[in-house]
Design an enzyme around this catalytic site. Structure first.
Site, PDB file in Angstrom:
ATOM      1  N   SER A  78       0.697  -0.973  -0.040  1.00 25.24           N
ATOM      2  CA  SER A  78      -0.223   0.022  -0.375  1.00 25.24           C
ATOM      3  C   SER A  78       1.285   1.324   0.199  1.00 25.24           C
ATOM      4  O   SER A  78       1.589   1.384  -0.643  1.00 25.24           O
ATOM      5  CB  SER A  78      -1.230  -0.208   1.297  1.00 25.24           C
ATOM      6  OG  SER A  78      -1.993   0.661   1.132  1.00 25.24           O
TER       7      SER A  78
ATOM      8  N   ASP B 148     -10.828  -3.360  -4.423  1.00 19.59           N
ATOM      9  CA  ASP B 148      -9.637  -2.845  -3.805  1.00 19.59           C
ATOM     10  C   ASP B 148      -9.920  -1.224  -4.709  1.00 19.59           C
ATOM     11  O   ASP B 148      -9.772  -1.352  -5.653  1.00 19.59           O
ATOM     12  CB  ASP B 148      -8.745  -3.641  -3.520  1.00 19.59           C
ATOM     13  CG  ASP B 148      -7.307  -1.990  -2.854  1.00 19.59           C
ATOM     14  OD1 ASP B 148      -7.899  -0.519  -1.955  1.00 19.59           O
ATOM     15  OD2 ASP B 148      -5.971  -2.109  -2.891  1.00 19.59           O
TER      16      ASP B 148
ATOM     17  N   HIS C  81      -8.499  -5.233  -0.201  1.00 18.52           N
ATOM     18  CA  HIS C  81      -7.134  -4.283   0.769  1.00 18.52           C
ATOM     19  C   HIS C  81      -6.252  -4.362   1.244  1.00 18.52           C
ATOM     20  O   HIS C  81      -6.812  -4.827   2.658  1.00 18.52           O
ATOM     21  CB  HIS C  81      -6.921  -2.985   0.789  1.00 18.52           C
ATOM     22  CG  HIS C  81      -6.100  -2.048   0.417  1.00 18.52           C
ATOM     23  ND1 HIS C  81      -5.091  -1.580  -0.044  1.00 18.52           N
ATOM     24  CD2 HIS C  81      -6.023  -1.531   1.915  1.00 18.52           C
ATOM     25  CE1 HIS C  81      -4.313  -1.006  -0.074  1.00 18.52           C
ATOM     26  NE2 HIS C  81      -4.472  -0.551   0.954  1.00 18.52           N
TER      27      HIS C  81
END
Length: 316
Positions: free
Chosen positions: A163, A257, A287
């Site tokens: 991320s 996501d 996610h």
């Protein structure tokens, strides 16, 4: 089950329920400190990952006399090990080297037979962009300067993260290339590589579990001080002028996501510059799945990453 979770791996449902209960109005409504505390509580419940020969905490000199905590994982005492520098996720403003990230780093180190250095970089909003990138570069330089007696092979080194950590990692590959260096590989797990581009995943997953589109914008707001920051390639790697001569990579994305298409588009940009990149799309994942120990997709993701790193970091 809502439309936002239909088709999601049932193994994730308890995790989603916990997030929904803790943040019924999203991360932004809770605020940074509440989200950080929730993360610390969650980290404390994560089991310890694979056993290592050694796990050592240390500090690396940073910008302006600052100190950057790192954690060094070595699965074996044998020889000088290739290295993965790992940057955790958390929207640049939460997260740490503990919990799910600790489990993931142990898992990659064990499966790939490499050293992993996890970086506890400075967090926003106290430290705005590009502070996190500066910390990652400082750690990279520190490892490159380390003698072989430290057991780290600086000639065989990769960078990666999940991320926000993948965002930082991608930025580092460009900065490193621009000064005449080149890492051996990059590992980008559901990376945040562009700012609020209206792609299908941004719309379809606006209310996705764990991370919504609104939450994503809130995290960007914590990290960036001005709109100009969102046009800075150090902050938004997809805006880089060149994608040539970058390290080969693996990009993993999750179906549910908002960032899914960020990662897939970034893979296209890398390929346009002649960079070899493998992508894997997890159709039942959301996610954050790579720091959720025990999920089938998490286990498979570690296998993909480790296999790629074994090849990319093999002796020449």
């Amino acid at each position: 089950m809502t439309e936002a979770t239909r088709g999601l791996d049932p193994e994730v449902q308890n995790i989603i329920d916990g997030f929904a209960q803790a943040f019924p109005k999203g991360f932004a409504a809770a605020g940074v400190e509440r989200v950080r505390e929730f993360g610390r509580q969650g980290d404390a419940q994560i089991p310890t990952g694979p056993a290592m020969h050694s796990v050592e905490d240390a500090d690396v000199p940073g910008v302006g006399g600052s100190s950057i905590p790192i954690r060094v994982y070595k699965p074996t005492s044998r020889g000088v090990l290739p290295v993965l520098i790992y940057l955790h996720g958390g929207g640049w403003c939460v997260g740490s080297i503990n919990g799910g990230v600790d489990y993931l780093c142990r898992s990659i180190a064990a499966a790939a037979d490499i050293a992993v250095i996890s970086v506890d970089y400075r967090l926003a909003p106290e430290h705005k962009a590009p502070a996190a990138v500066e910390d990652a570069m400082a750690v990279l330089d520190f490892v490159r300067a380390s003698p072989p007696s430290e057991g780290l092979d600086s000639a065989r080194m990769a960078i990666g993260g999940d991320s926000a950590g993948a965002n930082i990692s991608a930025a580092v590959t460009h900065l490193d290339r621009d000064r005449g260096e080149r890492l051996a590989a990059q590992i980008l797990l559901y990376p945040a590589t562009e700012y609020a581009v209206d792609r299908p995943s941004w719309v379809d997953n606006a209310n996705a579990p764990i991370l919504t589109a609104a939450d994503t914008l809130w995290f960007w707001d914590q990290y960036t001080a001005t709109p100009d920051d969102r046009r800075d390639p150090r902050v938004v790697p997809a805006l880089s002028k060149s994608f040539k001569d970058l390290p080969p990579g693996v990009i993993l994305v999750a179906e549910f996501d908002p960032l899914r298409d960020d990662g897939l588009h970034y893979a296209e940009l890398l390929r346009s510059g002649g960079t070899e990149v493998r992508t894997q799309r997890y159709e039942r994942a959301c996610h954050g799945f790579m720091t959720m120990p025990g999920l089938r997709d998490q286990v498979h993701g570690v296998e993909i990453v480790a296999s790629f790193l074994r090849d990319a970091l093999a002796p020449v």
